[in-house]
Design a protein around this motif. Structure first.
Motif, short mmCIF file in Angstrom:
data_model
loop_
_atom_site.label_atom_id
_atom_site.label_comp_id
_atom_site.label_asym_id
_atom_site.label_seq_id
_atom_site.Cartn_x
_atom_site.Cartn_y
_atom_site.Cartn_z
N TYR A 194 4.26 -6.49 12.56
CA TYR A 194 5.66 -6.81 12.85
C TYR A 194 5.89 -7.46 14.20
CZ TYR A 194 5.56 -3.94 8.79
OH TYR A 194 5.24 -3.48 7.54
N HIS A 242 0.77 -1.25 0.00
CA HIS A 242 0.00 0.00 0.00
C HIS A 242 0.80 1.30 0.00
CE1 HIS A 242 -0.56 0.70 4.63
NE2 HIS A 242 0.61 0.11 4.38
N HIS A 243 2.13 1.22 0.26
CA HIS A 243 2.94 2.45 0.15
C HIS A 243 3.49 2.65 -1.26
CE1 HIS A 243 2.67 3.09 4.40
NE2 HIS A 243 3.25 1.94 4.69
N GLY A 283 1.17 -4.75 6.52
CA GLY A 283 2.17 -4.79 7.59
C GLY A 283 1.77 -5.70 8.74
N ASP A 287 -4.21 -1.12 8.12
CA ASP A 287 -2.80 -1.04 8.50
C ASP A 287 -2.59 0.25 9.29
OD1 ASP A 287 0.12 -2.18 7.25
OD2 ASP A 287 0.14 -0.08 7.88
N VAL A 288 -1.61 0.26 10.18
CA VAL A 288 -1.42 1.44 11.03
C VAL A 288 -0.74 2.60 10.29
CG1 VAL A 288 0.88 1.12 12.07
CG2 VAL A 288 -1.03 2.00 13.47
N HIS A 289 -0.19 2.31 9.11
CA HIS A 289 0.42 3.37 8.31
C HIS A 289 -0.56 3.84 7.25
CE1 HIS A 289 3.91 0.93 9.74
NE2 HIS A 289 4.43 2.15 9.95
N ASP A 317 -0.11 -4.18 11.94
CA ASP A 317 0.72 -3.32 12.79
C ASP A 317 -0.15 -2.34 13.57
OD1 ASP A 317 0.03 -2.03 10.43
OD2 ASP A 317 2.11 -1.75 9.76
ZN ZN Z 1 2.03 -0.66 8.12
#
Ligand code: ZN
Ligand code: Q9C
Length: 658
Positions: free
Chosen positions: A309, A138-139, A307, A176-178, A269
């Motif tokens: 981790y 996704h980035h 993500g 996702d957390v980002h 994440d």
């Molecule tokens: Zn992430």
């Protein structure tokens, strides 16, 4: 036409060969074990064998070019034959990415795995599924690798679904957390893809630290309104914060958008213990998020790993997701249910920003909003010793009991008649004597009480998950059911009454919360803190009950955390079948999916619909989404103001001095 069933699982060990070859503290958390340990945990819980295992394939160049530039593809391709020094140099051109000689191959498998999942779901081979992939996506942007991502798997999947299946509306949920800024860039002008992301933001302090990750990035041009960002300005967000965002932002938008396919950018994440996210949400919350999304797009749901981790937290959360996709009961969420102030501020801000674009927000009063982003009290800290060691609560698959025959679903477990007869009339009389003696003089009442108790017992003993009892006198049956459940030891029973019901007062106040949905104001019940009247008459045009369920009933129910839900349908119901279906479906997230339905109405369509909702059929029985009228929106707002101190999941604005 048979409905699609089954859950696809897509995994290939080869995607564990992509790994970091040198020391880099930014990238060293993105390890191959993320994939292998998740898969091992799925095997341990016997979930792999319950899924349809679909093989991976390579995504084709043409498919990658749906989203990426040929320059980007060529650079990626060229890394296959590079030595370590060259790989390190190319990797250095990007923000947080590493190449391995097999990275290109893995990234093509990650794309292909995601497309295999889309094909399995869209062809009707399965209803839903999950793809365990690396590298994540996704980035990744049209022309750049970024944040451990080379190709944007989910974005390619959405474009592919548009081209191959002619889809006009796709929802991407990025938990996702980002911030998936790559996905946002790809679709920001595209009204056919609704992109939702929540992300750790901390007023732009947190990576990738972009202004366009804030709540005011709503999309561009024709895509205005189709990009929804929910920034987390504090760490330590937990289950209640995530659920509040679903109730007050994502789900109303999603139901109004009415997607034909839902794809999840499924990063874990955002779960407890993750070193990147620093959040507190437990693995169970992902079961709830998944369950909600399964109610959209006729159940067509593709979950794609991003993500995550903390290996234990990640693998437990993956298992929770897959279990839920398979239709298992949703586990209970523990802990206090109240969103923190910072979360409520974010919710309020994104609702205000999106008000011009959504009918469900049309009548919101946002005139009072000042600059909220400067507020920063009521800080929640991340748990320094997160407990992720707890075992997942594995429950048997959903079973539904009913005493009535031919209710339209083969999945129903019929309680044999002799079982009902075992409960002798004198026994029932003795049981209800003292509290409802005068109400049970009639034979038919006694018989229906007997069947109801037979079903309730199966629920209490966990032999079935839920059940339907027909009753000529629903009010009496419910009163007996409540008394029995409390005696059995249940601390909190949620009762939702629909229609005219004489509510028989009980002496177990506090252990029972009643929400009474009826057309007219009922008299003399408002004294109890545990009686909530919801005067609601469903719109004739379609289902406008969504706003009441998402904006009021679910938040109250999740705040209460019942161990059993009783839904009773009495005479003169003010809800149509679609509204009732919605209620049954969404309340299955509570009380480990334990629901007792008591139905006075003998209408076959109603019985069938309730039965289908209880066995988890995702047929579109909701009817078309109708936004609330001004009057209805006001009604919900008034109720929210009245009850949000007591039932804190109702909070979605800070105006009234939380
Ligand atoms: Zn992430
Ligand atoms: N100072 C995913 O979760 N952190 N990617 C970079 C730079 C990168 C996360 C910090 C985090 C990437 C898929």
């Amino acid at each position: 036409l048979a409905m699609a069933s089954g859950t696809a699982l897509i995994y290939d060990e080869e995607m564990t060969t992509h790994k970091l070859l040198w020391s880099d503290p930014v990238c060293d958390i993105e390890v191959p074990e993320r994939l292998s340990s998740s898969y091992e945990q799925l095997k341990r819980y016997h979930l792999v064998e319950r899924c349809v295992c679909v093989p991976v394939r390579e995504g084709s160049e043409e498919e990658i070019l749906l989203v990426h530039s040929s320059e980007h593809l060529e650079v990626a391709k060229s890394t296959q034959t590079m030595n370590e020094e060259q790989l390190k140099r190319v990797s250095g051109n990007y923000d947080a990415f590493f190449f391995h000689p097999n990275t290109y191959r893995c990234a093509r498998l990650a794309v292909g795995a995601t497309l295999q999942l889309v094909d399995a779901v869209m062809s009707g081979k399965v209803c839903n599924g999950m793809a365990l992939v690396r590298p994540p996506g996704h980035h990744s942007q049209r022309n750049a690798a970024n944040g451990f991502c080379l190709f944007n798997n989910v974005a390619i999947a959405a474009e592919y679904a548009k081209v191959k299946y002619g889809l006009k509306r796709i929802l991407i949920v990025d938990w996702d957390v980002h911030h998936g800024q790559g996905t946002q860039y790809i679709f920001e002008e595209d009204p056919s893809v609704l992109y939702f992301s929540w992300h750790r933001y901390e007023h732009q302090e947190f990576w990738p630290s972009l202004t366009e990750s804030d709540y005011d990035a709503v999309g561009l041009g024709k895509g205005k309104g189709f990009n929804i960002n929910l920034p987390w300005n504090k760490v330590g967000m937990g289950n209640s914060d995530y659920l509040a965002v679903f109730f007050h932002v994502l789900l109303p938008a999603a139901f109004e958008f009415d997607p034909e396919l839902v794809i999840v950018s499924s990063g874990y994440d955002s779960g407890i213990g993750d070193p990147e996210g620093q959040m507190n949400a437990t693995p169970e919350v992902f079961a709830h998020l998944t369950h909600f999304l399964m109610q959209l797009a006729n159940g067509k749901l593709c979950v794609v790993l991003e993500g995550g981790y903390h290996l234990k937290s990640l693998s437990e959360s993956v298992c929770m997701t897959v279990k839920t996709l398979l239709g298992d009961p949703v586990p209970q969420i523990t802990g206090e249910m109240a969103p923190c102030l910072s979360a409520v501020e974010s919710i309020q801000n994104v609702r205000a920003a999106h008000k011009p674009y959504w009918k469900w927000l049309m009548y919101e009063d946002t005139s009072f909003i000042q600059n909220l982003s400067t507020k920063s009290h009521l800080l929640k800290k991340a748990d320094p010793n997160p407990s992720t060691e707890h075992e997942s609560k594995i429950m048997p698959p959903i079973k539904t009991a009913t005493t009535s025959d031919s209710k339209g679903s083969a999945h129903l477990l019929h309680v044999p008649v002799h079982l009902v007869k075992e409960l002798d009339k004198t026994e029932i009389k003795a049981f209800v004597s003292g509290f409802y003696a005068d109400l049970v003089k009639e034979d038919k009442t006694l018989l229906s009480l007997g069947s109801m108790l037979a079903i309730l017992d199966k629920i209490l003993k966990k032999e079935v998950c839920n059940g339907i009892a027909e009753s000529p006198t629903a009010a009496v049956s419910v009163a007996v059911a409540l008394r029995h459940s409390v005696r059995f030891g249940f601390q909190r029973v949620l009762c939702v009454f629909v229609g005219d019901m004489q509510i028989i007062p009980n002496t177990d106040d506090g252990k029972i919360l009643v929400i009474h949905i009826c057309e007219k104001e009922q008299s003399g019940k408002t004294s109890s803190k545990h009686y909530i009247p919801l005067n609601w008459k469903e719109d004739a045009e379609g289902n406008d009950f969504f706003s009441a369920v998402l904006g009021f009933i679910l938040p109250v129910a999740y705040s209460y955390r019942p161990d059993l839900t009783v839904i009773a349908i009495g005479p003169n119901r003010s809800l149509g079948i679609s509204g009732i279906f919605l209620l049954f479906t969404l309340l299955q997230g509570l009380a480990e999916s334990r629901i007792l339905a008591v139905i006075e109405d003998k209408e076959i369509n109603l019985m069938q619909s309730v039965a289908q909702a209880l066995v988890g059929a995702s047929t579109p029985n909701f009817g078309t989404y109708v936004p609330p009228s001004q009057e209805k929106a006001n009604k919900i707002k008034i109720l929210r103001d009245q009850f949000q101190q007591q039932w804190k999941m109702l909070q979605c604005s800070v105006k009234d001095g939380i």
